[in-house]
Scaffold this motif. Structure first.
Motif, PDB file in Angstrom:
ATOM      1  N   TYR A   8       0.717  -1.038  -0.125  1.00 52.80           N
ATOM      2  CA  TYR A   8      -0.072  -0.027  -0.162  1.00 52.80           C
ATOM      3  C   TYR A   8       0.929   1.323  -0.080  1.00 52.80           C
ATOM      4  N   SER A   9       0.595   2.239  -0.743  1.00 54.70           N
ATOM      5  CA  SER A   9       1.268   3.480  -0.948  1.00 54.70           C
ATOM      6  C   SER A   9       0.310   4.854  -0.762  1.00 54.70           C
ATOM      7  N   SER A  10       0.544   5.560  -0.090  1.00 56.10           N
ATOM      8  CA  SER A  10      -0.452   6.608   0.274  1.00 56.10           C
ATOM      9  C   SER A  10      -0.320   7.737  -0.802  1.00 56.10           C
ATOM     10  N   HIS A  11       0.800   7.942  -1.556  1.00 61.18           N
ATOM     11  CA  HIS A  11       0.887   8.857  -2.368  1.00 61.18           C
ATOM     12  C   HIS A  11       1.610   8.147  -3.730  1.00 61.18           C
ATOM     13  N   ILE A  12       1.119   8.922  -4.808  1.00 68.77           N
ATOM     14  CA  ILE A  12       1.508   8.650  -6.251  1.00 68.77           C
ATOM     15  C   ILE A  12       2.449   9.956  -6.648  1.00 68.77           C
ATOM     16  N   ILE A  13       3.719   9.853  -6.658  1.00 71.41           N
ATOM     17  CA  ILE A  13       4.437  11.034  -7.338  1.00 71.41           C
ATOM     18  C   ILE A  13       4.412  10.970  -8.819  1.00 71.41           C
ATOM     19  N   VAL A  14       4.111  12.215  -9.410  1.00 72.85           N
ATOM     20  CA  VAL A  14       4.026  11.957 -10.897  1.00 72.85           C
ATOM     21  C   VAL A  14       5.195  13.245 -11.274  1.00 72.85           C
ATOM     22  N   VAL A  58      11.235   8.873   2.645  1.00 71.38           N
ATOM     23  CA  VAL A  58      10.122   8.297   1.817  1.00 71.38           C
ATOM     24  C   VAL A  58      10.707   6.859   1.612  1.00 71.38           C
ATOM     25  N   LEU A  59       9.847   6.134   1.323  1.00 76.24           N
ATOM     26  CA  LEU A  59       9.895   4.615   0.892  1.00 76.24           C
ATOM     27  C   LEU A  59       9.338   4.522  -0.299  1.00 76.24           C
ATOM     28  N   PHE A  60       9.810   4.038  -1.310  1.00 72.22           N
ATOM     29  CA  PHE A  60       9.507   3.872  -2.766  1.00 72.22           C
ATOM     30  C   PHE A  60       9.085   2.435  -2.824  1.00 72.22           C
ATOM     31  N   ASN A  61       7.862   2.164  -3.304  1.00 72.67           N
ATOM     32  CA  ASN A  61       7.266   0.773  -3.679  1.00 72.67           C
ATOM     33  C   ASN A  61       7.323   0.289  -4.827  1.00 72.67           C
ATOM     34  N   GLY A  62       6.870   1.279  -6.044  1.00 77.84           N
ATOM     35  CA  GLY A  62       6.717   0.855  -7.481  1.00 77.84           C
ATOM     36  C   GLY A  62       7.060   2.099  -8.354  1.00 77.84           C
ATOM     37  N   VAL A  63       7.087   1.801  -9.580  1.00 76.26           N
ATOM     38  CA  VAL A  63       7.459   2.719 -10.671  1.00 76.26           C
ATOM     39  C   VAL A  63       6.577   2.398 -11.751  1.00 76.26           C
ATOM     40  N   GLU A 116       5.572   5.816   0.206  1.00 71.89           N
ATOM     41  CA  GLU A 116       4.878   5.976   1.584  1.00 71.89           C
ATOM     42  C   GLU A 116       5.878   7.094   2.351  1.00 71.89           C
ATOM     43  N   ALA A 117       5.208   8.088   2.630  1.00 73.90           N
ATOM     44  CA  ALA A 117       5.888   9.299   3.137  1.00 73.90           C
ATOM     45  C   ALA A 117       5.125   9.656   4.425  1.00 73.90           C
ATOM     46  N   PRO A 118       5.684   9.162   5.469  1.00 75.99           N
ATOM     47  CA  PRO A 118       4.913   9.558   6.788  1.00 75.99           C
ATOM     48  C   PRO A 118       4.795  10.984   7.161  1.00 75.99           C
ATOM     49  N   ASP A 119       5.739  11.728   6.516  1.00 73.61           N
ATOM     50  CA  ASP A 119       5.925  13.148   7.176  1.00 73.61           C
ATOM     51  C   ASP A 119       5.053  14.166   5.998  1.00 73.61           C
ATOM     52  N   ALA A 164      -2.578  11.855  -3.625  1.00 69.39           N
ATOM     53  CA  ALA A 164      -2.639  11.379  -2.194  1.00 69.39           C
ATOM     54  C   ALA A 164      -3.982  11.285  -1.976  1.00 69.39           C
ATOM     55  N   TYR A 165      -3.945   9.908  -1.108  1.00 69.20           N
ATOM     56  CA  TYR A 165      -5.583   9.339  -0.625  1.00 69.20           C
ATOM     57  C   TYR A 165      -5.172   8.670   0.645  1.00 69.20           C
TER      58      TYR A 165
END
Length: 316
Positions: A8-14, A58-63, A116-119, A164-165
């Motif tokens: 699960y990732s709470s943010h998608i950076i584009v 930050v922790l990167f999960n996918g691209v 995943e970015a807790p901050d 973000a969601y």
């Protein structure tokens, strides 16, 4: 098809409309025309390391990648194309250096990162960190290619943004509206299920056919004569399907650090591998139901000697 739980990732950076010059167009021993998805996975991990070193938590999960335009450096005359090669300087003895075939391609792409970015509950912190990530990436390489500054008047179009969601349940609705911001373009997704379907079809006529036969049949255009209609017809009905490398498979056991001469880093274990191939498809972003359709995730299994990327796209 590899099934694996998607983190699960709470943010998608584009990172939209990145201009890349002279990226490696030879993605494997058998394919060319676009960098391998493993190159984007390597970019993701390298960016995460640099971000953490710069104090960005930050922790990167996918691209994922969406291609808007490309220009492969090949000849444009005739049916057979060849790479535009450069003549290297003479060597130390004054002799002409041999030509090493290098495929190059210029790209206009958008890259998506699941993070995943807790901050990032603080909007100002999120905006600052994303701008910093974008700046860090401008000094990096993608498949050997260099990132170029946006063209005049396109700085706003190339500015990074974020989806973000609060929970996975609401993510598809957020992503549905974001798809329009990466048009026009095509997203690279995996269609390995087509190999299974094609193999079952081929084995009706040739029971000894293998998955390799199915893969080869799908990556080419097969023409056949229709006597009833007195016409030639092809079997290309699955969309813009292409052969792609998706990782590496081991050819031997893992060698302890320092036991193999000439390796790049003698402080880490070494293993001889070869490319693993699958099928990909270039699809319109409007066909993506959620971010997981475009994102690729690592699914390495060292105990089995498999180091692979996977994507969970399902055709409508």
């Amino acid at each position: 098809m590899i099934s694996q739980e998607i983190p699960y990732s709470s943010h998608i950076i584009v990172m939209p409309h990145l201009r890349v010059q002279n990226a490696n167009a030879i993605s494997s021993p058998l394919t060319h025309g676009f960098p391998s998805i493993t190159a984007f996975m390597g970019l993701m991990w390298a960016l995460e390391r640099r971000a953490n070193a710069a104090g960005i938590n930050v922790l990167f999960n996918g691209v994922g990648v969406i291609c808007h335009n490309y220009q492969e450096q090949v000849t444009q005359s005739g049916f057979t194309q060849t790479f535009n090669l450069t003549r290297n300087p003479v060597d130390k003895s004054g002799q002409t250096a041999p030509i090493v075939e290098e495929g190059r391609i210029h790209l206009d792409i958008s890259v998506l990162f699941a993070v995943e970015a807790p901050d990032w509950s603080d909007d100002e912190k999120q905006e600052t960190d994303i701008a910093a990530l974008h700046a860090i990436m401008q000094g990096m390489r993608l498949a050997g290619g260099s990132f170029l500054a946006p063209l005049a008047g396109q700085a706003a179009q190339s500015a990074p943004w974020c989806i973000a969601y609060e929970s996975p349940e609401v993510e598809p609705e957020y992503f549905k509206n974001a798809r329009y911001r990466v048009l026009p373009g095509f997203a690279l997704v995996e269609r390995s299920a087509l190999i299974t379907q094609k193999l079952a079809e081929i084995q009706k006529q040739n029971p000894e056919a293998t998955a390799l036969d199915a893969w080869l049949s799908l990556v080419r255009v097969n023409w056949h004569y229709n006597a009833a209609q007195d016409t030639w017809q092809h079997d290309r009905t699955n969309g813009w399907v292409v052969p792609i490398p998706v990782g590496y498979g081991a050819l031997g056991a893992v060698c302890p650090p320092g036991t193999v001469a000439g390796v790049r880093d003698a402080t880490v274990p070494f293993q001889v591998v070869e490319s693993l191939f699958s099928l990909g498809e270039w699809v319109s972003p409007l066909r993506l139901k959620n971010a997981q359709d475009v994102l690729w995730y690592p699914s390495s299994k060292p105990e089995n000697g498999v180091y692979r990327c996977h994507n969970s796209y399902r055709a409508l």
